[in-house]
Design an enzyme around this catalytic site. Structure first.
Site, PDB file in Angstrom:
ATOM      1  CG  ASP A  43      -1.898  -1.167   1.198  1.00 38.51           C
ATOM      2  OD1 ASP A  43      -2.235  -1.642   0.104  1.00 38.51           O
ATOM      3  OD2 ASP A  43      -2.283  -1.622   2.291  1.00 38.51           O
ATOM      4  CD  GLU A  44       4.776  -0.429  -0.259  1.00 43.35           C
ATOM      5  OE1 GLU A  44       3.912  -0.741  -1.114  1.00 43.35           O
ATOM      6  OE2 GLU A  44       5.433  -1.278   0.372  1.00 43.35           O
ATOM      7  N   GLY A  45       1.612   2.991  -2.580  1.00 42.11           N
ATOM      8  CA  GLY A  45       1.142   3.910  -3.621  1.00 42.11           C
ATOM      9  C   GLY A  45       1.631   3.472  -4.995  1.00 42.11           C
ATOM     10  CE  LYS A  46       2.369  -2.373  -4.359  1.00 38.59           C
ATOM     11  NZ  LYS A  46       2.141  -2.027  -2.940  1.00 38.59           N
ATOM     12  CE  LYS A  94       0.575  10.335  -7.379  1.00 41.73           C
ATOM     13  NZ  LYS A  94       0.491  11.586  -6.668  1.00 41.73           N
ATOM     14  CB  ALA A 100      -2.729  -6.261  -5.344  1.00 43.96           C
ATOM     15  N   GLY A 101      -4.554  -4.126  -3.876  1.00 41.25           N
ATOM     16  CA  GLY A 101      -5.542  -3.075  -4.150  1.00 41.25           C
ATOM     17  C   GLY A 101      -4.742  -1.849  -4.513  1.00 41.25           C
ATOM     18  CG  HIS A 102      -1.930  -1.902  -7.014  1.00 41.16           C
ATOM     19  ND1 HIS A 102      -1.008  -2.440  -7.875  1.00 41.16           N
ATOM     20  CD2 HIS A 102      -1.672  -2.468  -5.812  1.00 41.16           C
ATOM     21  CE1 HIS A 102      -0.243  -3.285  -7.216  1.00 41.16           C
ATOM     22  NE2 HIS A 102      -0.636  -3.338  -5.970  1.00 41.16           N
ATOM     23  CD  GLN A 155       0.727  -8.761  -2.677  1.00 35.30           C
ATOM     24  OE1 GLN A 155       1.408  -9.442  -3.417  1.00 35.30           O
ATOM     25  NE2 GLN A 155      -0.493  -8.407  -2.973  1.00 35.30           N
ATOM     26  NE  ARG A 160      -7.509  -6.675   6.176  1.00 33.92           N
ATOM     27  CZ  ARG A 160      -6.545  -7.583   6.145  1.00 33.92           C
ATOM     28  NH1 ARG A 160      -6.340  -8.368   7.184  1.00 33.92           N
ATOM     29  NH2 ARG A 160      -5.772  -7.720   5.086  1.00 33.92           N
ATOM     30  CG  ASP A 164      -0.144  14.452   1.003  1.00 36.92           C
ATOM     31  OD1 ASP A 164       0.586  13.587   0.455  1.00 36.92           O
ATOM     32  OD2 ASP A 164      -1.333  14.247   1.279  1.00 36.92           O
ATOM     33  N   GLY A 200      -0.023  14.035  -2.867  1.00 37.33           N
ATOM     34  CA  GLY A 200      -1.468  13.853  -2.839  1.00 37.33           C
ATOM     35  C   GLY A 200      -1.834  12.669  -3.707  1.00 37.33           C
TER      36      GLY A 200
HETATM   37  P1  GDP Z   1      -0.725   0.408  -3.568  1.00 33.81           P
HETATM   38  O1  GDP Z   1      -1.348  -0.859  -3.135  1.00 33.81           O
HETATM   39  O2  GDP Z   1       0.749   0.441  -3.314  1.00 33.81           O
HETATM   40  O3  GDP Z   1      -1.068   0.799  -4.976  1.00 33.81           O
HETATM   41  O4  GDP Z   1      -1.339   1.557  -2.613  1.00 33.81           O
HETATM   42  P2  GDP Z   1      -2.888   1.701  -2.189  1.00 33.81           P
HETATM   43  O5  GDP Z   1      -3.659   2.198  -3.333  1.00 33.81           O
HETATM   44  O6  GDP Z   1      -3.375   0.463  -1.514  1.00 33.81           O
HETATM   45  O7  GDP Z   1      -2.772   2.781  -1.037  1.00 33.81           O
HETATM   46  C1  GDP Z   1      -2.265   4.027  -1.252  1.00 33.81           C
HETATM   47  C2  GDP Z   1      -3.347   5.056  -0.859  1.00 33.81           C
HETATM   48  O8  GDP Z   1      -2.747   6.331  -0.743  1.00 33.81           O
HETATM   49  C3  GDP Z   1      -4.411   5.203  -1.913  1.00 33.81           C
HETATM   50  O9  GDP Z   1      -5.612   5.529  -1.290  1.00 33.81           O
HETATM   51  C4  GDP Z   1      -3.917   6.371  -2.761  1.00 33.81           C
HETATM   52  O10 GDP Z   1      -4.963   7.076  -3.408  1.00 33.81           O
HETATM   53  C5  GDP Z   1      -3.285   7.233  -1.712  1.00 33.81           C
HETATM   54  N1  GDP Z   1      -2.130   8.031  -2.130  1.00 33.81           N
HETATM   55  C6  GDP Z   1      -1.161   7.730  -3.032  1.00 33.81           C
HETATM   56  N2  GDP Z   1      -0.221   8.682  -3.059  1.00 33.81           N
HETATM   57  C7  GDP Z   1      -0.603   9.603  -2.142  1.00 33.81           C
HETATM   58  C8  GDP Z   1      -0.030  10.830  -1.690  1.00 33.81           C
HETATM   59  O11 GDP Z   1       1.045  11.252  -2.099  1.00 33.81           O
HETATM   60  N3  GDP Z   1      -0.720  11.514  -0.718  1.00 33.81           N
HETATM   61  C9  GDP Z   1      -1.901  11.063  -0.210  1.00 33.81           C
HETATM   62  N4  GDP Z   1      -2.482  11.791   0.730  1.00 33.81           N
HETATM   63  N5  GDP Z   1      -2.453   9.920  -0.616  1.00 33.81           N
HETATM   64  C10 GDP Z   1      -1.808   9.192  -1.568  1.00 33.81           C
HETATM   65  P1  IMO Z   2      -0.893  -4.116  -2.286  1.00 37.73           P
HETATM   66  O1  IMO Z   2      -0.437  -4.672  -3.610  1.00 37.73           O
HETATM   67  C1  IMO Z   2      -1.014  -4.584   2.051  1.00 37.73           C
HETATM   68  C2  IMO Z   2      -1.056  -8.701   3.570  1.00 37.73           C
HETATM   69  C3  IMO Z   2      -2.308  -9.172   4.279  1.00 37.73           C
HETATM   70  C4  IMO Z   2      -1.711 -10.188   5.244  1.00 37.73           C
HETATM   71  C5  IMO Z   2      -0.595 -10.815   4.427  1.00 37.73           C
HETATM   72  C6  IMO Z   2      -0.963 -12.134   3.744  1.00 37.73           C
HETATM   73  O2  IMO Z   2      -2.182  -3.382  -2.354  1.00 37.73           O
HETATM   74  O3  IMO Z   2       0.203  -3.365  -1.614  1.00 37.73           O
HETATM   75  P2  IMO Z   2      -2.488 -12.754   1.643  1.00 37.73           P
HETATM   76  O4  IMO Z   2      -3.935 -12.504   1.386  1.00 37.73           O
HETATM   77  O5  IMO Z   2      -1.561 -12.189   0.629  1.00 37.73           O
HETATM   78  O6  IMO Z   2      -2.193 -14.204   1.926  1.00 37.73           O
HETATM   79  O7  IMO Z   2      -2.195 -11.977   3.040  1.00 37.73           O
HETATM   80  O8  IMO Z   2      -0.245  -9.861   3.435  1.00 37.73           O
HETATM   81  N1  IMO Z   2      -1.282  -8.157   2.211  1.00 37.73           N
HETATM   82  C7  IMO Z   2      -1.217  -6.858   1.906  1.00 37.73           C
HETATM   83  N2  IMO Z   2      -1.037  -5.780   2.688  1.00 37.73           N
HETATM   84  N3  IMO Z   2      -1.113  -4.448   0.709  1.00 37.73           N
HETATM   85  C8  IMO Z   2      -1.263  -5.526  -0.090  1.00 37.73           C
HETATM   86  O9  IMO Z   2      -1.228  -5.444  -1.437  1.00 37.73           O
HETATM   87  C9  IMO Z   2      -1.371  -6.794   0.501  1.00 37.73           C
HETATM   88  N4  IMO Z   2      -1.534  -8.043   0.026  1.00 37.73           N
HETATM   89  C10 IMO Z   2      -1.469  -8.860   1.075  1.00 37.73           C
HETATM   90  O10 IMO Z   2      -2.941  -8.116   4.956  1.00 37.73           O
HETATM   91  O11 IMO Z   2      -1.110  -9.518   6.342  1.00 37.73           O
HETATM   92 MG    MG Z   3      -2.870  -1.534  -1.849  1.00 32.93          MG
END
Ligand code: GDP
Ligand code: IMO
Ligand code: MG
Length: 422
Positions: free
Chosen positions: A13-16, A18, A39-41, A221, A300, A330, A410
């Site tokens: 969830d680092e922001g991949k 985006k 994953a949820g990007h 991840q 979650r 930000d 952002g």
């Molecule tokens: P991913 O799984 O690495 O693609 O990241 P996620 O989408 O799960 O989580 C990143 C969250 O941070 C998302 O809700 C994005 O819209 C948000 N986001 C990404 N870059 C930024 C940023 O620079 N600032 C803020 N406030 N939110 C961001």
């Molecule tokens: P993105 O690509 C954050 C975590 C789960 C759990 C562990 C194992 O959006 O960054 P799994 O369902 O893979 O067997 O779960 O890994 N996890 C993540 N946490 N971002 C993700 O994907 C994740 N995918 C799995 O919460 O701790």
């Molecule tokens: Mg994610």
């Protein structure tokens, strides 16, 4: 041509999503190499927000080809829902989304097994996303899996055999379940898959490289969730590290070019497992609130803490990161002081080396830096950066020994600032 790899350096969830979207115009092809609908990007542009799970994040930029590689595990039912929603929102993808025949299929019973294994672990549960990721990769490694390419053959027999194996395991665990409905959706998903180019993606990608085409590999991840190098056993079941791009796409190690490592300006984790810099106080709550730190798919609450340079140095080493990308700076805009963990104290001994295990008493040792205390969300160039922010970046670059090339201020596509990028 070489492939560039973009991956997470923390716990996901680092922001991949985006950044892949932002970088896509510079590439011919975007390819996912591991993970699945765990994953949820998230991508935001033109006032719209999209969350991608199995489909690569290059899908919104023009008519670029996107590839789901052999290292990915695919749930046809979830894939169908995701792809149909995109098509309905005006993003046709059938011709330009190629799927590896070697990608493994997540079956309905894999999802049930995921739930059964988690229930059996009780308090020691991993806190998985419940998408059947672990059981599917388990079947792949134990040579019992079924693959996308199997749908082109005598699929009914192959499916029935795999399902019977799972049913036996679930029976032995006395785990009750009913997959009648999801199995129907799943079978519809299998039929839907047939409408996409099912390809030998290793051949396709290598031919593209030979033809001087550029490829961006999108990780899912993060490194701390890697099956080998993450905080085992609280990890996912694939290699999320750079080497995963080689095995997950059939790209040779000497074909890897830039490695973009993404980190938040702080740190989050969702699910169970150790997290040395986790904050249980109001600072943690503030990070969670300002950063909207709730799972993109599961909703979650994400656990929040300060940035951990011990873990980041380890991630950078394992991945051979050439460029750092810092997200969500930000979120720290209003903080008076910002902390960064520079070492751990374990059993009274200080270390800057990431240890075998971070479970138990790991006390983070912090450096403190003054916050910039101004709104950075509308900034468009590094010339506008406040001095304290420049100091924070310089401090991180010195510690991590890799340049920070992109700063995100952002969630929107436009809230992205490049620093002296070649
Ligand atoms: P991913 O799984 O690495 O693609 O990241 P996620 O989408 O799960 O989580 C990143 C969250 O941070 C998302 O809700 C994005 O819209 C948000 N986001 C990404 N870059 C930024 C940023 O620079 N600032 C803020 N406030 N939110 C961001
Ligand atoms: P993105 O690509 C954050 C975590 C789960 C759990 C562990 C194992 O959006 O960054 P799994 O369902 O893979 O067997 O779960 O890994 N996890 C993540 N946490 N971002 C993700 O994907 C994740 N995918 C799995 O919460 O701790
Ligand atoms: Mg994610």
């Amino acid at each position: 041509m070489k492939v560039d790899v973009l991956l997470g350096l923390q716990w996901g969830d680092e922001g991949k999503g985006k950044v892949v979207d932002v970088l896509t115009p510079r590439y011919d092809v975007v390819a996912r190499f591991q993970g699945g609908p765990n994953a949820g990007h998230t991508l935001e542009f033109e006032g719209q927000k999209y969350v991608l799970r199995s489909i690569p994040s290059g899908i919104f930029q023009g008519d670029k080809v996107n590839i789901i590689g052999n290292g990915v595990v695919l749930d046809p039912a979830l894939f169908k829902a995701e792809a149909e929603a995109l098509e309905a929102s005006g993003h046709p993808l059938k011709e330009r989304l190629h799927i590896s025949k070697k990608a493994h299929l997540i079956m309905p019973t894999h999802r049930v097994l995921d739930a059964a294994y988690e229930a059996a672990k009780g308090d020691a549960k991993v806190g998985t996303t419940g998408k059947g990721i672990g059981p599917t990769y388990t079947d792949k490694i134990s040579r019992n899996g079924i693959r996308v390419g199997d749908i082109l053959g005598d699929f009914d027999t192959i499916y029935a055999k795999a399902k019977a194996r799972h049913e036996e395991i679930l029976k032995s665990m006395n785990f009750e379940y009913d997959i009648t409905e999801i199995e129907k959706e799943w079978m519809a998903g299998i039929e839907y898959l047939r409408q996409f180019p099912l390809v030998d993606s290793e051949h396709e990608i290598n031919a593209l490289l030979k033809d001087d085409k550029s490829v961006l590999c999108e990780g899912a991840q993060g490194t701390m969730l890697d099956i080998d190098f993450g905080s085992y056993p609280f990890v996912t079941s694939s290699n999320t590290v750079c080497a995963g791009a080689c095995s997950g796409l059939g790209v040779a190690p000497n074909k890897i070019g830039n490695v973009y490592g993404i980190m938040k300006a702080y740190c989050t984790r969702v699910g169970s497992g150790p997290f040395p810099t986790e904050l249980f106080d109001e600072t943690g709550d503030k990070l969670c609130t300002l950063g909207h730190e709730f799972g993109s798919v599961t909703g979650r609450k994400r656990r929040c803490g300060w940035i951990d340079l011990v873990a980041l140095k380890y991630s950078i080493m394992i991945n051979g990161v050439t460029h750092l990308i810092m997200m969500k700076s930000d979120v720290l805009d209003t903080f008076e002081t910002i902390k960064a963990c520079v070492a751990y104290r374990i059993n009274g001994v200080e270390t800057e080396n990431f240890p075998y295990s971070i479970e138990g008493e790991v006390e983070p040792i912090y450096a403190e830096l003054p916050g910039w205390q101004c709104d950075m969300t509308k900034m468009t160039s590094e010339d506008e950066f406040p001095e304290e922010f420049n100091n924070y970046i310089s401090f991180l670059e010195e510690e991590l020994e890799v340049p920070i090339k992109i700063v995100s201020v952002g969630p929107d596509r436009d809230q992205t600032i490049e620093r002296y990028m070649e």
